[in-house]
Design an enzyme around this catalytic site. Structure first.
Site, mmCIF file in Angstrom:
data_model
loop_
_atom_site.group_PDB
_atom_site.id
_atom_site.type_symbol
_atom_site.label_atom_id
_atom_site.label_comp_id
_atom_site.label_asym_id
_atom_site.label_seq_id
_atom_site.Cartn_x
_atom_site.Cartn_y
_atom_site.Cartn_z
ATOM 1 N N LYS A 287 -4.619 6.053 -13.057
ATOM 2 C CA LYS A 287 -5.575 6.671 -12.130
ATOM 3 C C LYS A 287 -6.357 5.594 -11.390
ATOM 4 C CE LYS A 287 -8.495 9.627 -10.321
ATOM 5 N NZ LYS A 287 -7.996 10.374 -9.136
ATOM 6 N N GLY A 288 -6.614 5.800 -10.117
ATOM 7 C CA GLY A 288 -7.311 4.826 -9.283
ATOM 8 C C GLY A 288 -8.665 4.413 -9.851
ATOM 9 N N ASN B 208 -5.882 18.671 -3.936
ATOM 10 C CA ASN B 208 -6.857 18.158 -4.890
ATOM 11 C C ASN B 208 -7.939 17.405 -4.151
ATOM 12 O OD1 ASN B 208 -7.054 15.080 -5.583
ATOM 13 N ND2 ASN B 208 -4.895 15.453 -5.083
ATOM 14 N N ASN C 76 -3.829 1.074 -10.123
ATOM 15 C CA ASN C 76 -4.209 1.532 -8.793
ATOM 16 C C ASN C 76 -5.720 1.329 -8.657
ATOM 17 O OD1 ASN C 76 -5.309 3.841 -6.991
ATOM 18 N ND2 ASN C 76 -3.126 3.884 -6.526
ATOM 19 N N CYS D 277 -7.692 7.048 0.693
ATOM 20 C CA CYS D 277 -8.853 7.932 0.517
ATOM 21 C C CYS D 277 -8.771 9.225 1.323
ATOM 22 C CB CYS D 277 -10.160 7.243 0.879
ATOM 23 S SG CYS D 277 -10.034 5.592 1.529
ATOM 24 N N ILE E 15 4.371 8.384 -0.177
ATOM 25 C CA ILE E 15 3.136 8.613 0.552
ATOM 26 C C ILE E 15 2.019 9.062 -0.395
ATOM 27 C CG2 ILE E 15 4.336 9.273 2.652
ATOM 28 C CD1 ILE E 15 3.737 12.196 2.063
ATOM 29 N N THR F 229 -1.430 11.646 -0.351
ATOM 30 C CA THR F 229 -1.470 13.065 0.032
ATOM 31 C C THR F 229 -1.811 13.278 1.508
ATOM 32 O OG1 THR F 229 -3.748 13.098 -0.732
ATOM 33 C CG2 THR F 229 -2.090 13.847 -2.274
ATOM 34 N N GLY G 64 6.111 11.792 -3.374
ATOM 35 C CA GLY G 64 5.695 12.954 -2.598
ATOM 36 C C GLY G 64 6.596 14.123 -2.939
ATOM 37 N N THR H 148 2.717 15.174 -8.999
ATOM 38 C CA THR H 148 2.398 16.559 -9.326
ATOM 39 C C THR H 148 3.347 17.151 -10.373
ATOM 40 O OG1 THR H 148 1.451 16.803 -7.132
ATOM 41 C CG2 THR H 148 2.042 18.828 -8.262
HETATM 42 C C1 LIG Z 1 -4.782 15.201 -8.888
HETATM 43 C C2 LIG Z 1 -4.322 14.005 -8.120
HETATM 44 C C3 LIG Z 1 -5.026 12.810 -8.163
HETATM 45 C C4 LIG Z 1 -4.607 11.697 -7.455
HETATM 46 N N1 LIG Z 1 -5.309 10.528 -7.538
HETATM 47 C C5 LIG Z 1 -4.870 9.418 -6.880
HETATM 48 C C6 LIG Z 1 -5.531 8.175 -7.021
HETATM 49 O O1 LIG Z 1 -6.511 8.039 -7.765
HETATM 50 N N2 LIG Z 1 -5.067 7.102 -6.324
HETATM 51 C C7 LIG Z 1 -3.964 7.201 -5.506
HETATM 52 O O2 LIG Z 1 -3.571 6.212 -4.906
HETATM 53 N N3 LIG Z 1 -3.293 8.367 -5.381
HETATM 54 C C8 LIG Z 1 -3.725 9.478 -6.050
HETATM 55 N N4 LIG Z 1 -3.028 10.660 -5.921
HETATM 56 C C9 LIG Z 1 -1.844 10.717 -5.052
HETATM 57 C C10 LIG Z 1 -0.538 10.604 -5.869
HETATM 58 O O3 LIG Z 1 -0.466 9.380 -6.521
HETATM 59 C C11 LIG Z 1 0.688 10.777 -4.962
HETATM 60 O O4 LIG Z 1 0.681 9.775 -3.967
HETATM 61 C C12 LIG Z 1 0.726 12.133 -4.286
HETATM 62 O O5 LIG Z 1 0.240 13.135 -5.150
HETATM 63 C C13 LIG Z 1 2.127 12.530 -3.812
HETATM 64 O O6 LIG Z 1 3.021 12.633 -4.877
HETATM 65 P P1 LIG Z 1 3.359 14.034 -5.619
HETATM 66 O O7 LIG Z 1 3.649 15.035 -4.542
HETATM 67 O O8 LIG Z 1 4.536 13.734 -6.485
HETATM 68 O O9 LIG Z 1 2.152 14.403 -6.395
HETATM 69 C C14 LIG Z 1 -3.451 11.777 -6.654
HETATM 70 C C15 LIG Z 1 -2.719 12.977 -6.606
HETATM 71 C C16 LIG Z 1 -3.139 14.077 -7.321
HETATM 72 C C17 LIG Z 1 -2.342 15.341 -7.235
#
Ligand SMILES: Cc1cc2nc3c(=O)[nH]c(=O)nc-3n(C[C@H](O)[C@H](O)[C@H](O)COP(=O)(O)O)c2cc1C
Ligand SMILES: Cc1cc2nc3c(=O)[nH]c(=O)nc-3n(C[C@H](O)[C@H](O)[C@H](O)COP(=O)(O)OP(=O)(O)OC[C@H]3O[C@@H](n4cnc5c(N)ncnc54)[C@H](O)[C@@H]3O)c2cc1C
Ligand SMILES: Cc1cc2nc3c(=O)[nH]c(=O)nc-3n(C[C@H](O)[C@H](O)[C@H](O)COP(=O)(O)OP(=O)(O)OC[C@H]3O[C@@H](n4cnc5c(N)ncnc54)[C@H](O)[C@@H]3O)c2cc1C
Ligand SMILES: Cc1cc2nc3c(=O)[nH]c(=O)nc-3n(C[C@H](O)[C@H](O)[C@H](O)COP(=O)(O)O)c2cc1C
Ligand code: FES
Ligand code: FES
Lengths: 265, 303, 303, 265
Positions: free
Chosen positions: C44-45, C68, C98, C129, C190, C192, C242, C265
């Site tokens: 987690k970031g 989210n 991260n 962000c 990517i 979100t 993604g 996800t």
């Molecule tokens: C609940 C949640 C929290 C996330 N927190 C971070 C984060 O702290 N730092 C970051 O770079 N991306 C964060 N992301 C983005 C994910 O790492 C990822 O780039 C994005 O969800 C796309 O992938 P997915 O569709 O497989 O979830 C977060 C995504 C979700 C769903």
């Protein structure tokens, strides 16, 4: 009498591991379908899968119509799990149909695999007069053999693995049939449905022999009614700029049945 | 109950329109719904000359959405005027023509020609071209070019001019302001997001054009967010679209800031979507005791 | 069969990683899968100081996706080092941290501090962000600022530096090139897409933060397209993510141009997603008679 | 013995128009659940709905466990259509539980509507010793009355529309109960599950009277296991920058059962 109606599942019968026979009962009066036409069926209530799926009219029944389908991906998998009494949104009958043979013509009907679904009602229509060539991967993938036999003038069967009748492809059979019969049978007209490579071969054989062939094509579809322009196939013709729209035809509207000579294979 | 909404000087009898490219030229759906019930029919995007479009496959389903790469195939403005306008004249609904060009000159010519025709009530300028294979279509992504092409079309036409924005940009509010300043009477958003699906057996993109435009419910949250943002940035009305499947979805867009909504991909799934959405909006207004539909526009920003 | 992939000088035993923010600090999933099987754990970031995050509701489901708005809540770098790194040291997998900051200085300080710790094998810089309420986070959308912040972090650390790009931009290839030129060893894409859902009863956005980040299968076509584009624009490896739910989805990203993939996800839906995806990739390679996983990267561009 | 397992539907019984009792059979050994804990259930095979749904342990059974649920949106609607023998992915038991009353404490259990699902197994646990206050919208939304009656020390029921027992809310009942009994019953401890406004009232009443109260909260969840930080509630405490993470607690991990005094309502 709308082409957008609800239908109730009467039965959804497994024929083998991945083929089903779906019997639908129309809940409203529907337009009479013609052989070769198709329907778009709802396969889920949610957003995934999103689009309706296209299926040929297999045959008309007293209460509605039947669909013969193969489980291909997630839409057809969902359809195969649907129980009796489930209600579905249906669009159809849609698209072009197999032009009925005119007097003096000898219909030769070629079905590859699930392609049988599309030509079955044509076979019913020309009962007794058509030569039928039906090929499938294996014995288990051949359906309705008794009914077909009863309706065909002559019935030829092949399987890729030789598990039923002749080993070989439907194209091999057609080649044999044409080289043998072209002289005896005067006005052969071919009707074919099957995988695209099969149809392409049919087209080139027909072309070489100067025979008319009607083929039924498939393309991914969104609307099924000619609005989205998503389901096009390339047809022969002028590619000059501006003349454009004549370069592609819609499988859902101008098709699915096309003159084989018209398609840019 | 008053369902009328104003898009520039154009008054629509209700806020439910069709999204360009998903409703053909109207004719295709006349069998399934009463076109007279629609706020407006927006037709498939037109260009001065007919366009061939992209090679197939042009469509592939995606999770809760679909990619299309039609490539703006269309019959051309002249054929539209001679063959389709007479049909549309038979209905009591507003006809909005979506159009595009490959150059500022083409845009201007197209707008000029369309403005001379009876029975066309508004123009929607597509500056998004999501299917352009060779990188980005600059009309919809470079603010300077956007300003230039919108301004040029504005000078050419007196019809209500709607500019349809591409969502494939960093700052949609900026693009919205640019279009407003250049003379747009209203904005349509969003067009499709650019996407790709790969066939892992063939190891090639599925679509003939490689990339396509993503539409359907999958993109709705992005579209609602953009409408919400643009509402804060401009004064002209917004036509909201992107994944509207139900009355509730349409209301989300209005509450976010849209004056009217357009139904796209939903038409493919249910040809009667537009009128069912309209009925649902009316039920909502009854349940919530609302007299004026316009009171919903931008309600999320209040208080 | 060789599943190893290289991210800069970091060799991963296989290409399956976790996506930041969807796998906690690793601990949460150790009960469900063998962390040793993962190519890398991306945590987690983190920021220099702990962060409170956004007010609830923070999550809302959307069609084939979810929004989210966590607001980057995290325990801070120091607590991570003292409480979580010792746990992660117990596993034979690469640990990628991260991180993010509110200023160039914070980014640099965070990178410096993390580089001094044993057991951290790589850094992933989040410049996206997506949840910033006040308009756009310029780190990930303004090329000049991106170049500056990436360059500054590059000078501070010898660890493999991965820059995670935001998809909310007009030209992802440009952002990728800027990050590459500023010294990134690899790119993650990517993050979100920014989205919103509105509660039509309350006539208010559902999320406490109003907007949130869209993830899940809904965005996959957009993500695959961006990986495909960026592959053509840069020479450094890409980590694709993604909406990856299955091995087939992961393979789409690799064929589009990704060297490794991150599962986000999907972990929420199936805690065993990562290892099932890895198994599925192996089956595909067997079926397709592939010896080297790296031969898949960018295969869609061949010929 | 994993907290991620498959379960088979034994029955999915309609209780009224929008409530169902789901009986699941574990296909693997599962960890023993505690009263107040919950499960995340798969409600679809596809991508829409995407996330699992949270449901309280209703009660342990010999073969698995039961869930009592209300059809709320599309996920629960899909669940309600699932037939016997369908298999589901399950995560759980998850989260905190109701701390068992210690010697000398008098449990007062408050359930509003579907909140009964969460406290039922606690009532089983403290069988005979708890006062039970159960309120619902109407007669038809009251479930398991006979079982509950048999297990409660005293049983109070109310409905919003007066269609069963007293007309009024569960809060009215609690108010009455506390003003009457606080002197006679020495060490009251409240356990409550219901809509948030109800719990907030419970908390403020408990606070006013200096009574401990355990409440079970709900929040939208993605992971259910503490990883996504999506399900937080605000707790009382220091809001200074940097101390941050203590401002929010996760309903799925530190909760769903919280000390009512801890929550920032
Ligand atoms: C609940 C949640 C929290 C996330 N927190 C971070 C984060 O702290 N730092 C970051 O770079 N991306 C964060 N992301 C983005 C994910 O790492 C990822 O780039 C994005 O969800 C796309 O992938 P997915 O569709 O497989 O979830 C977060 C995504 C979700 C769903
Ligand atoms: C005019 C026409 C008639 C058809 N008649 C029959 C029939 O009688 N029996 C039968 O079993 N099948 C028939 N098909 C094929 C059938 O439409 C597909 O098998 C079905 O759409 C697959 O859906 P899926 O979700 O299971 O597969 P998926 O591969 O998961 O589908 C993904 C997407 O691709 C589309 N798609 C996949 N394969 C095809 C295909 N072959 N043709 C068109 N779209 C496709 C789907 O509609 C969907 O949009 C016909 C197709 C057309 C165009
Ligand atoms: C710890 C816990 C225990 C629960 N126990 C029970 C129970 O025993 N019986 C019961 O009937 N319900 C229970 N719920 C509520 C149940 O989770 C929701 O009713 C359900 O998620 C609604 O899903 P849906 O798709 O039908 O509704 P939709 O409104 O379509 O769901 C949309 C999204 O919102 C979420 N959501 C909607 N309502 C709630 C809610 N109240 N709580 C959490 N998320 C929600 C869904 O999970 C989904 O992600 C519990 C919730 C939590 C958090
Ligand atoms: C098949 C198809 C064709 C489209 N053609 C056009 C077009 O010609 N001009 C245009 O401006 N938008 C076009 N669009 C975009 C839609 O008008 C709409 O902006 C987009 O699909 C989002 O709405 P939806 O999710 O409701 O479909 C097309 C969309 C689809 C799906
Ligand atoms: S499927 Fe839409 S035009 Fe054929
Ligand atoms: S649901 Fe993910 S942390 Fe609680």
């Amino acid at each position: 009498m709308s082409r957008y109606f609800r239908a109730r599942i009467k039965s959804n019968l497994p024929l083998n591991r991945n083929h089903r026979l779906l019997s639908l009962v129309n809940m409203e009066r529907m337009k009479d379908p013609l052989p070769g036409q198709f329907y778009m069926l709802e396969v889920s209530k949610g957003n995934d899968p999103l689009l309706k799926r296209a299926f040929s009219l297999f045959r008309r029944t007293s209460e509605g119509f039947d669909i013969l389908y193969r489980i291909q991906g997630k839409g057809t998998a969902l359809l195969s799990e649907m129980k009796e009494k489930t209600e579905l949104d249906v669009l159809g009958p849609l698209g072009s149909s197999y032009p009925a043979p005119v007097a003096g013509e000898t219909p030769v009907i070629v079905a590859g695999g699930i392609g049988i679904a599309s030509v079955y009602s044509l076979i019913e229509q020309v009962r007794g007069s058509a030569y039928l060539l039906y090929g499938a991967r294996e014995k288990d993938d051949l359906f309705m053999l008794d009914e077909l036999k009863a309706m065909a003038r002559e019935f030829f069967i092949s399987t890729d693995d030789g598990s039923h009748s002749v080993r070989g492809s439907v194209i091999d059979m057609l080649k044999g049939f044409l080289s043998e019969r072209t002289s005896s049978e005067q006005n052969i007209v071919i009707y074919a449905c099957g995988p695209r490579p099969v149809l392409k071969e049919v087209a080139s054989m027909a072309d070489a022999k100067g025979i008319r062939a009607h083929v039924s094509l498939e393309e991914h579809m969104a609307c099924g009614i000619g609005a989205c322009l998503g389901c096009v196939v390339k047809v022969k013709g002028q590619e000059q700029a501006g003349e454009g729209s004549s370069l592609y035809k819609r499988v859902c509207k101008e098709g699915p049945v096309f003159d084989a000579g018209e398609i840019e294979w | 109950m008053n369902l009328e909404v104003k898009i520039g000087k154009l008054i629509l009898k209700n806020p439910v329109m069709t999204a360009s490219g998903t409703f053909g030229y109207g004719q295709e759906y006349a069998e399934f719904i009463d076109l007279n019930r629609l706020g407006a029919v927006v037709v498939k995007g037109l260009s001065l000359l007919p366009k061939v479009g992209n090679p197939p496959p042009r469509i592939i389903e995606t999770p809760a959405g679909m990619l299309n790469a039609i490539g703006l195939q269309n019959i051309g403005i002249e054929k539209f005027i001679s063959e389709k306008v007479p049909f549309l004249l038979g209905f009591d609904t507003s006809v909005i023509v979506n159009f595009f060009g490959d150059s500022v000159e083409e845009y201007v010519k197209a707008a000029g020609r369309l403005s001379s025709v009876d029975g066309i009530h508004g123009l929607e300028m597509n500056i998004s071209c999501p299917n352009k294979q060779a990188g980005w279509c600059i009309f919809g992504t470079d603010p300077k070019v956007t300003s230039q092409v919108v301004g040029a079309v504005r000078r050419e036409t007196d019809l209500p001019l709607i500019v349809k924005l591409s969502p494939n940009v960093t700052d949609i509010s900026l693009m919205a302001r640019v279009a407003e300043e250049a003379g747009a009477d209203a904005l349509s958003l969003i067009n499709t997001l650019t996407g790709m699906v790969i066939d892992i057996k063939k190891r090639r993109p599925v679509l003939g054009n490689l990339t396509g435009g993503l539409s359907g419910p999958a993109i709705r949250p992005v579209a609602v967010r953009m409408v919400y943002e643009v509402y804060k940035a401009v004064k002209i009305p917004i036509i909201g679209m992107g994944g509207i499947m139900s009355a509730g979805d349409a209301l989300e867009f209005m509450i976010a800031g849209a004056t009217a909504v357009a139904v796209g991909t939903a038409n493919f799934i249910k040809p009667s979507s537009t009128v069912e959405i309209l009925d649902g909006i009316v039920s909502y207004m009854e349940a919530e005791k609302l007299e004026e539909i316009s009171s919903l526009t931008g309600a999320a920003h209040a208080g």
